[in-house]
Structures are given as C-alpha cells and as structure tokens.
Design an enzyme around this catalytic site. Structure first.
Site, PDB file in Angstrom:
ATOM      1  N   HIS A 186     -18.299 -28.242  13.695  1.00 20.05           N
ATOM      2  CA  HIS A 186     -19.643 -27.777  13.340  1.00 20.05           C
ATOM      3  C   HIS A 186     -20.747 -28.780  13.646  1.00 20.05           C
ATOM      4  O   HIS A 186     -21.931 -28.463  13.523  1.00 20.05           O
ATOM      5  CB  HIS A 186     -19.692 -27.302  11.874  1.00 20.05           C
ATOM      6  N   CYS A 303     -25.030 -35.644   2.308  1.00 17.11           N
ATOM      7  CA  CYS A 303     -24.079 -35.799   1.199  1.00 17.11           C
ATOM      8  C   CYS A 303     -24.711 -36.559   0.035  1.00 17.11           C
ATOM      9  O   CYS A 303     -24.500 -36.246  -1.113  1.00 17.11           O
ATOM     10  CB  CYS A 303     -22.840 -36.563   1.649  1.00 17.11           C
TER      11      CYS A 303
HETATM   12  N1  PLP Z   1     -17.844 -38.180   9.042  1.00 18.05           N
HETATM   13  C1  PLP Z   1     -19.145 -38.107   9.348  1.00 18.05           C
HETATM   14  C2  PLP Z   1     -19.801 -39.244  10.060  1.00 18.05           C
HETATM   15  C3  PLP Z   1     -19.886 -36.984   8.998  1.00 18.05           C
HETATM   16  O1  PLP Z   1     -21.190 -36.918   9.301  1.00 18.05           O
HETATM   17  C4  PLP Z   1     -19.233 -35.922   8.316  1.00 18.05           C
HETATM   18  C5  PLP Z   1     -19.996 -34.738   7.865  1.00 18.05           C
HETATM   19  O2  PLP Z   1     -21.118 -34.828   7.414  1.00 18.05           O
HETATM   20  C6  PLP Z   1     -17.869 -36.039   8.059  1.00 18.05           C
HETATM   21  C7  PLP Z   1     -17.215 -37.179   8.423  1.00 18.05           C
HETATM   22  C8  PLP Z   1     -17.104 -34.935   7.379  1.00 18.05           C
HETATM   23  O3  PLP Z   1     -16.983 -33.845   8.267  1.00 18.05           O
HETATM   24  P1  PLP Z   1     -16.452 -32.420   7.762  1.00 18.05           P
HETATM   25  O4  PLP Z   1     -17.640 -31.684   7.263  1.00 18.05           O
HETATM   26  O5  PLP Z   1     -15.888 -31.747   8.974  1.00 18.05           O
HETATM   27  O6  PLP Z   1     -15.410 -32.676   6.744  1.00 18.05           O
END
Ligand code: PLP
Length: 359
Positions: A186, A303
């Site tokens: 995504h 987040c």
């Molecule tokens: N790592 C990074 C750098 C991200 O930006 C994100 C999502 O915001 C993730 C990991 C986690 O991804 P997922 O939404 O596919 O679990």
C-alpha cells in the site's frame, strides 16, 4: 480535497485495481478458488500469485525468495523473530515501531545514532554479540536515505544478519544489499493488507505463524486478488521509476519555493523527495490541521500523530520537544499535481501566518 499523506498510504493505481478485480469477480465467476488447491481453478490462481511474485522480486536483489505476508509489520516480525535468538539486535534510532517495538519485545535493542541530518552512519561500533542489524532504507517521517550498503558490509564483518525496512523505499530507490528486506504494497499504489519479506537464498527462518506453511516459512491461504494487485503495482513502479522520480523532484522544487520561511527537517540532499517534513517555530500544528481540513497531511508520522508525544525521529536528529511539535509532514507522489502543491501551500501558509499574527 488534496491528499498529501503519501508516507501514510498511497492511492491504489488503476492498473493494480484492474489486476485485483480479475480475482474478485473474474469474467467466468470462478475466480474464487484456493490457490493452494491442485485442481485447474486452484492452479490458475496459483499462476497469478507466481506472476506477482516475479514482478515483486524484479525490484529486489537477485538470489533471494519472496515470502508473502499480511503487511510489512508481519514481515519485520518474521525477520526479527525468525532469524535466530540470543545475541543482541542493533537498530537505528529512527526505525519505525514495527522494528523498534519488536526489538523491545525481544529484550531490547542496541541503538545506533543518527546525525542532525538524519543519517545513520557506520562510524559506530556494533556489540560483539550482535546477531541482527536493522537500518531502514528511507525514513517514513523525514525521508532521509540511509547508507544500507555500508551497513550490510559492517553487519557481515560482525557475523550479523542485516534487515532493511524498505517500506518507504521500494519502487523509489534501488535496494541492493541485505539478508532480509521488508516491503508493503500500500505504500506504492498497491492494496492494503499485503506485504512481503525478501530473504537471501540459504537463510532459513523459523515460522512465526504455524499451520499449513503455504509460503514455506509462513502459514495461511494467500489472497490472489491482493497479491495480483501487489504484483501489478510493482510492475508499474518498475516501469515508471524514472518518471515518478522526476515528477516527485519537480513537486519538491516547487514546494521548496512555496514554503519559504519554513525549516526543513533532515538532509536536503540524501533524501527521497516525496517527503517534506518542515517546521515553523511556535506553530500550533493541531490548530493548523483543523484550519486546513481540505488538505490531508500529517503531524509527524501517522502512527505517532495523535499520541501527543513528540516524534522520536525528530528528537533523534536533535530537535527540542517544542520544535518537534511544530513540525508537519507533507508527502506526495505519482498522482499529485503541481496545482495540489500550490493550493495546499496557500492554505497552510495563510493559516500559519494567521497564527503568527494572533499568537
Ligand atoms: N515500516 C515503515 C517505514 C512504515 O512506514 C510502515 C507503515 O507506516 C511500516 C513499516 C508498517 O507497514 P504495514 O502497514 O504494511 O504494516
């Protein structure tokens, strides 16, 4: 509405949607088969998954395999938990919670510092017992690019494995050196709910989800629709990589002019230019966001925003709590127009100016 939150998620590419629809309501109405079934319909679904696997792998180094997962968090958990135990884990101070919280759950991490420019250089030691190093390729909050080739070499010299969280980098910059690479569809115009872990050949992982082990080291029936969308988005990213990069750079140059008077967080040069994290002293970001409701942007990372805590990434590059809390992140990409940037800048600058006037 103007969408400038591409680090949080990206719009689904029409090509990815088309590829998915074939497996949701295929023309013959028979596209629902289980890709792990040996009959004809199952094999057709499996073929779609294998095509997508090749497409996803085409943007990753040769000599590895793709394990499809539910998202990047799951891929990172599989990498960190499944690649061994005992010994310590070293991570950069600007990792996403997917890495840092997993390290904490595994007993804590040795933290690698970053410079005020947002770079984690290799002029720092790894603990003798280090078994795994994790340094992301492109930071999600400030867009800075990390020297992952150097970290791969350093990890190897220390007999440690090297994991790259390439969630914000895949399809944008080349990822060449690692033992494991985590990605998420995504973030580059594929669907939500599907990710992958690339694993170097010869490296065995302990499954973290047990069951039918349909993906070798991961159990669960795969979704042909999500994976076909993932593959189509990857093929498109490969095809359009140079064009997307040029487009993003043009938007960056425009934004740099329009947001005159704002401070840039992180390096101006060693960065992905679709991430624009800026600050203005004394800015009340919550108020700004409520005054610019038609522009979708973020205060720090998606987040952390809403938590009230200053971003750990902005703190790691040396910003005070106050400076971190007066920062905003705009993110753009393939489907953003120069007009979007102009309109957003007008709204944001006007609201910020009003704040300066009235305090
Ligand atoms: N790592 C990074 C750098 C991200 O930006 C994100 C999502 O915001 C993730 C990991 C986690 O991804 P997922 O939404 O596919 O679990």
């Amino acid at each position: 509405m103007i969408y400038l939150d591409y680090q949080s998620t990206t719009p689904l590419a029409p090509e990815a949607r088309d590829a998915m629809m074939r497996w949701l309501d295929g023309p013959d109405g028979m596209a629902f088969a289980n890709p792990h079934s040996p009959h004809k319909l199952g094999r057709l679904a499996k073929a779609a998954i294998e095509l997508a696997r090749e497409r996803v792998a085409a943007l990753l180094p040769p000599g590895g395999r793709i394990i499809f997962t539910g998202n990047a968090c799951e891929a990172i958990n599989l990498a960190m938990r499944g690649s061994g135990s005992g010994g310590s884990i070293s991570i950069s101070s600007i990792e996403h919670a997917a890495v840092s919280e997993t390290a904490t759950a595994l007993g804590g991490a040795h933290v690698l510092n970053v410079s005020s420019e947002g770079q984690c250089n290799t002029r720092q030691d790894l603990p003798d017992d280090c078994r795994l190093v994790a340094v992301m390729a492109v930071n999600n909050e400030i867009g800075t690019i990390q020297p992952t080739i150097d970290w791969h070499r350093k990890a190897k010299e220390n007999n440690a494995l090297f994991l790259i969280d390439a969630v914000q980098a895949y399809g944008k910059i080349e990822i060449t050196h690692a033992d494991m690479i985590a990605i998420s569809a995504h973030k580059f115009h594929g669907p939500k709910g599907i990710g992958a872990l690339w694993v170097r050949d010869g490296l065995e992982l302990q499954p973290q989800i047990t069951g039918g082990l349909q993906e070798g080291e991961r159990s669960g029936t795969l979704s042909p629709a999500l994976i076909a969308g993932f593959g189509a988005a990857a093929a498109l990213a490969k095809e359009r990589m140079a064009g997307d990069e040029q487009h993003v750079e043009e938007l960056w140059n425009r934004a740099r002019d329009l947001f005159d008077g704002w401070e840039l967080n992180g390096s101006d040069t060693a960065r992905y230019k679709g991430n624009f994290n800026i600050r203005k002293d004394g800015l009340d970001v919550a108020r700004l966001m409520s005054e610019c409701r038609d522009v979708m942007f973020s205060a720090g990372s998606a987040c952390a925003s809403g938590s009230g805590r200053p971003s750990h990434v902005l703190k790691a590059i040396g910003l005070s709590d106050k400076q971190a809390k007066s920062s905003i992140r705009l993110g753009w990409g393939r489907y953003t127009s120069p007009d979007d940037i102009e309109t957003a800048a007008k709204a944001i600058n006007a609201a910020a100016k009003e704040q300066e006037k009235w305090g």
